[in-house]
Design a protein around this motif. Structure first.
Motif, PDB file in Angstrom:
ATOM      1  N   ASN A 186     -27.736 -31.073  39.952  1.00  0.00           N
ATOM      2  CA  ASN A 186     -28.848 -30.299  39.390  1.00  0.00           C
ATOM      3  C   ASN A 186     -30.185 -30.834  39.891  1.00  0.00           C
ATOM      4  OD1 ASN A 186     -29.236 -28.155  37.628  1.00  0.00           O
ATOM      5  ND2 ASN A 186     -27.957 -29.163  36.071  1.00  0.00           N
ATOM      6  N   ALA A 187     -30.296 -32.150  39.878  1.00  0.00           N
ATOM      7  CA  ALA A 187     -31.554 -32.793  40.276  1.00  0.00           C
ATOM      8  C   ALA A 187     -31.835 -32.560  41.760  1.00  0.00           C
ATOM      9  CB  ALA A 187     -31.501 -34.284  39.962  1.00  0.00           C
ATOM     10  N   ILE A 229     -31.107 -29.952  43.513  1.00  0.00           N
ATOM     11  CA  ILE A 229     -31.638 -28.590  43.664  1.00  0.00           C
ATOM     12  C   ILE A 229     -33.082 -28.537  43.155  1.00  0.00           C
ATOM     13  CG2 ILE A 229     -31.397 -26.196  42.854  1.00  0.00           C
ATOM     14  CD1 ILE A 229     -28.313 -26.801  42.740  1.00  0.00           C
ATOM     15  N   ALA A 230     -33.317 -29.154  41.983  1.00  0.00           N
ATOM     16  CA  ALA A 230     -34.653 -29.093  41.370  1.00  0.00           C
ATOM     17  C   ALA A 230     -35.691 -29.832  42.216  1.00  0.00           C
ATOM     18  CB  ALA A 230     -34.595 -29.669  39.958  1.00  0.00           C
ATOM     19  N   VAL A 231     -35.327 -30.993  42.735  1.00  0.00           N
ATOM     20  CA  VAL A 231     -36.302 -31.778  43.513  1.00  0.00           C
ATOM     21  C   VAL A 231     -36.555 -31.107  44.872  1.00  0.00           C
ATOM     22  CG1 VAL A 231     -36.790 -34.036  44.567  1.00  0.00           C
ATOM     23  CG2 VAL A 231     -35.786 -33.917  42.277  1.00  0.00           C
ATOM     24  N   ALA A 232     -35.514 -30.528  45.467  1.00  0.00           N
ATOM     25  CA  ALA A 232     -35.714 -29.796  46.734  1.00  0.00           C
ATOM     26  C   ALA A 232     -36.670 -28.619  46.506  1.00  0.00           C
ATOM     27  CB  ALA A 232     -34.374 -29.301  47.273  1.00  0.00           C
ATOM     28  N   SER A 233     -36.504 -27.907  45.401  1.00  0.00           N
ATOM     29  CA  SER A 233     -37.411 -26.785  45.099  1.00  0.00           C
ATOM     30  C   SER A 233     -38.827 -27.291  44.827  1.00  0.00           C
ATOM     31  CB  SER A 233     -36.937 -26.017  43.866  1.00  0.00           C
ATOM     32  OG  SER A 233     -35.669 -25.501  44.087  1.00  0.00           O
ATOM     33  N   PHE A 234     -38.906 -28.449  44.154  1.00  0.00           N
ATOM     34  CA  PHE A 234     -40.223 -29.052  43.888  1.00  0.00           C
ATOM     35  C   PHE A 234     -40.965 -29.335  45.210  1.00  0.00           C
ATOM     36  CE2 PHE A 234     -42.260 -33.317  43.868  1.00  0.00           C
ATOM     37  CZ  PHE A 234     -43.422 -32.967  43.213  1.00  0.00           C
ATOM     38  N   VAL A 235     -40.249 -29.863  46.199  1.00  0.00           N
ATOM     39  CA  VAL A 235     -40.877 -30.151  47.503  1.00  0.00           C
ATOM     40  C   VAL A 235     -41.349 -28.843  48.145  1.00  0.00           C
ATOM     41  CG1 VAL A 235     -40.479 -31.033  49.847  1.00  0.00           C
ATOM     42  CG2 VAL A 235     -39.557 -32.268  47.883  1.00  0.00           C
ATOM     43  N   THR A 236     -40.497 -27.834  48.120  1.00  0.00           N
ATOM     44  CA  THR A 236     -40.841 -26.554  48.756  1.00  0.00           C
ATOM     45  C   THR A 236     -42.081 -25.931  48.106  1.00  0.00           C
ATOM     46  OG1 THR A 236     -38.499 -26.236  49.176  1.00  0.00           O
ATOM     47  CG2 THR A 236     -39.868 -24.309  49.390  1.00  0.00           C
ATOM     48  N   LEU A 241     -34.959 -32.569  33.554  1.00  0.00           N
ATOM     49  CA  LEU A 241     -33.749 -33.231  34.048  1.00  0.00           C
ATOM     50  C   LEU A 241     -33.406 -34.525  33.342  1.00  0.00           C
ATOM     51  CD1 LEU A 241     -34.282 -32.902  37.899  1.00  0.00           C
ATOM     52  CD2 LEU A 241     -32.516 -31.775  36.573  1.00  0.00           C
ATOM     53  N   PHE A 242     -34.421 -35.218  32.871  1.00  0.00           N
ATOM     54  CA  PHE A 242     -34.169 -36.562  32.357  1.00  0.00           C
ATOM     55  C   PHE A 242     -34.491 -36.644  30.865  1.00  0.00           C
ATOM     56  CE2 PHE A 242     -35.247 -36.790  36.916  1.00  0.00           C
ATOM     57  CZ  PHE A 242     -33.997 -37.146  37.380  1.00  0.00           C
ATOM     58  N   ASP A 243     -34.208 -37.818  30.298  1.00  0.00           N
ATOM     59  CA  ASP A 243     -34.154 -37.956  28.845  1.00  0.00           C
ATOM     60  C   ASP A 243     -35.509 -38.313  28.206  1.00  0.00           C
ATOM     61  OD1 ASP A 243     -32.710 -38.079  26.465  1.00  0.00           O
ATOM     62  OD2 ASP A 243     -32.305 -40.218  26.671  1.00  0.00           O
ATOM     63  N   PHE A 244     -36.570 -38.388  28.984  1.00  0.00           N
ATOM     64  CA  PHE A 244     -37.834 -38.889  28.427  1.00  0.00           C
ATOM     65  C   PHE A 244     -38.537 -37.838  27.570  1.00  0.00           C
ATOM     66  CE2 PHE A 244     -37.061 -41.129  32.402  1.00  0.00           C
ATOM     67  CZ  PHE A 244     -37.051 -42.423  31.938  1.00  0.00           C
ATOM     68  N   GLN A 245     -39.035 -38.293  26.414  1.00  0.00           N
ATOM     69  CA  GLN A 245     -39.772 -37.367  25.543  1.00  0.00           C
ATOM     70  C   GLN A 245     -41.218 -37.208  26.002  1.00  0.00           C
ATOM     71  OE1 GLN A 245     -38.466 -39.283  21.674  1.00  0.00           O
ATOM     72  NE2 GLN A 245     -38.774 -37.176  21.033  1.00  0.00           N
ATOM     73  N   TYR A 246     -41.772 -38.276  26.564  1.00  0.00           N
ATOM     74  CA  TYR A 246     -43.184 -38.249  26.973  1.00  0.00           C
ATOM     75  C   TYR A 246     -43.284 -38.591  28.457  1.00  0.00           C
ATOM     76  CZ  TYR A 246     -43.512 -38.556  21.960  1.00  0.00           C
ATOM     77  OH  TYR A 246     -43.336 -38.314  20.624  1.00  0.00           O
ATOM     78  N   VAL A 247     -43.883 -37.709  29.213  1.00  0.00           N
ATOM     79  CA  VAL A 247     -44.094 -37.954  30.649  1.00  0.00           C
ATOM     80  C   VAL A 247     -45.555 -37.648  30.956  1.00  0.00           C
ATOM     81  CG1 VAL A 247     -43.297 -37.451  32.997  1.00  0.00           C
ATOM     82  CG2 VAL A 247     -41.719 -37.134  31.092  1.00  0.00           C
ATOM     83  N   TYR A 248     -46.264 -38.634  31.489  1.00  0.00           N
ATOM     84  CA  TYR A 248     -47.678 -38.453  31.836  1.00  0.00           C
ATOM     85  C   TYR A 248     -47.848 -38.766  33.327  1.00  0.00           C
ATOM     86  CZ  TYR A 248     -48.100 -39.662  26.801  1.00  0.00           C
ATOM     87  OH  TYR A 248     -47.945 -39.743  25.440  1.00  0.00           O
ATOM     88  N   ILE A 249     -48.770 -38.083  33.967  1.00  0.00           N
ATOM     89  CA  ILE A 249     -49.071 -38.413  35.379  1.00  0.00           C
ATOM     90  C   ILE A 249     -50.568 -38.654  35.539  1.00  0.00           C
ATOM     91  CG2 ILE A 249     -49.057 -37.590  37.774  1.00  0.00           C
ATOM     92  CD1 ILE A 249     -46.418 -36.218  37.219  1.00  0.00           C
TER      93      ILE A 249
END
Lengths: 209, 211
Positions: free
Chosen positions: B29-30, B32-39, B61-69
């Motif tokens: 799954n990841a 496919i998702a990461v390849a689409s993210f790059v595109t 895709l992953f288990d994190f509740q909080y994601v910041y960039i």
């Protein structure tokens, strides 16, 4: 405010869990790609070094022995840029080939089978080459020898992965052939090769612009 | 003994069926998702949009509740540009924070454990935050809670995975905290985030002048 105290036991646990050499199986594949991407940033490496390392990276997680990568040149033609696993004469013959944009978008003449999102399988029986291009293969004398079993990978069979960059333009392609056991690649190998080709897009975009 | 045409027919069946189908696990799954993210990112005109795309992929895709960039601004300071997990009313607290490069790597304020070239873990017990950052945690009232097992992820534990440019200079980071399972993520998850951060760094820095 409480003091900032590290918990030494917890730190040991973290280092053992994340920083030891005991990699998980899929992690090993991701770490190989990370190593390649990081090394591709090195100013000492020219584009041929980087592309050759890209092919060696594919060899590390598949059973393909013969790998080539081609790119779009400033004149708009597509040429092979790096090859691994080929005899000298086959490499020379490939270096002389230039494909037009029409050739690259011609998915009819050679009748490949679309097997995944970006991967096409070219079947030897359909002669996926122009007359005179037989010498681009490692063993041209084996072209035309009948396939014995449906899962055999024979001379003339190859997997092609088209790489599209900005605005969906084809910026390059990878050809993979000659598996070490003479059998078709597994689904896992094809998906990984296809995924790796997507990770190459930023590297190739930088190379061709 | 199969005829030549039968062999070819069976081979075509293999080629048409065996490589397709639904993703069989998280890693497929990841991919496919990461390849689409790059595109999508390669065609995007804004680092903030690329950061939001990355957030969506990571959160799904992953288990994190909080994601910041956080990304480096034109003035050289770092600020958070995208987040998922924090309620909207506290988002402004996060987005108003600014850091110099010295702040980011100040071990006296943010003691960390280096796990790889790109990833550091900040342990709740060492209180790796300033007072004005407390509001950026999911549940600030739980910050002093004791860890019951070493594999537990507790409030104020977080990972930073650094984003670097083509010269390997830091241009941002992905911050991950609090898993839904309350367990520390597996190693492959961290490798995935490092790969997303690396691809992001290459794409963003190429768009902002090729450094």
């Amino acid at each position: 405010m409480q003091p900032r105290m590290k918990n030494a036991d917890q730190e040991r646990f973290l280092l053992e869990k994340y920083a030891s050499d005991r990699q998980e199986p899929f992690e090993r594949f991701l770490r190989r790609i990370l190593k390649f991407l990081n090394e591709s940033k090195s100013p000492e490496k020219d584009s041929k070094d980087v592309l050759t390392e890209a092919l060696q990276t594919i060899q590390s997680f598949t059973k393909f022995k013969e790998c080539t990568i081609g790119l779009k040149d400033p004149d708009g033609l597509y040429r092979f840029k790096a090859m691994v696993g080929f005899r000298e004469e086959a490499m020379k013959a490939r270096e002389e080939i230039a494909y037009s944009s029409d050739d690259m978008n011609d998915f009819v003449s050679y009748r490949p089978v679309s097997i995944c999102r970006f991967a096409l399988f070219h079947i030897s029986e359909r002669k996926p080459y122009k007359p005179g291009m037989e010498n681009t293969y490692n063993n041209p004398q084996l072209l035309g020898i009948p396939r014995k079993r449906p899962d055999d990978m024979i001379e003339g069979d190859y997997l092609e992965i088209i790489i599209r960059g900005k605005n969906q333009e084809i910026i390059g392609w990878i050809e993979l052939s000659g598996t070490s056991d003479g059998k078709l690649p597994s689904r896992d190998e094809v998906l990984k090769a296809e995924f790796f080709s997507s990770c190459l897009i930023p590297v190739l975009e930088r190379m061709i612009r | 003994m199969l005829e030549k045409s039968e062999i070819l027919g069976k081979m075509l069946d293999i080629l048409r069926k065996d490589y397709r189908g639904f993703p069989k696990d998280r890693d497929e799954n990841a991919m496919i998702a990461v390849a689409s993210f790059v595109t999508r990112s390669i065609d995007s005109d804004s680092p903030e949009k690329i950061a939001k795309e990355a957030l969506t992929v990571i959160h799904r895709l992953f288990d994190f509740q909080y994601v910041y960039i956080a990304l480096k601004d034109k003035d050289g300071t770092f600020r958070y540009v995208a987040q998922l997990g924090l309620p909207k009313d506290r988002e402004a607290v996060l987005f108003n924070l600014r850091y110099t490069k010295e702040d980011v790597f100040d071990e006296s304020t943010y003691p960390s454990t280096q796990l790889s070239d790109l990833t550091r873990f900040y342990m709740s017990e060492s209180r790796p935050f300033r007072e004005d950052e407390i509001g950026t945690f999911g549940r600030p009232a739980k910050i002093a809670e004791r860890r019951l097992s070493p594999d537990e992820m507790i409030e104020a534990d977080y990972f930073d995975v650094f984003i670097t440019d083509w010269n390997r200079e830091t241009i941002g980071w992905i911050e991950l905290s609090m898993t839904r399972s309350r367990k520390l993520p597996d190693r492959t998850t961290i490798a995935w985030i490092e790969l997303i951060a690396t691809l992001m760094g290459m794409i963003i820095s190429e768009k902002s002048g090729g450094e």
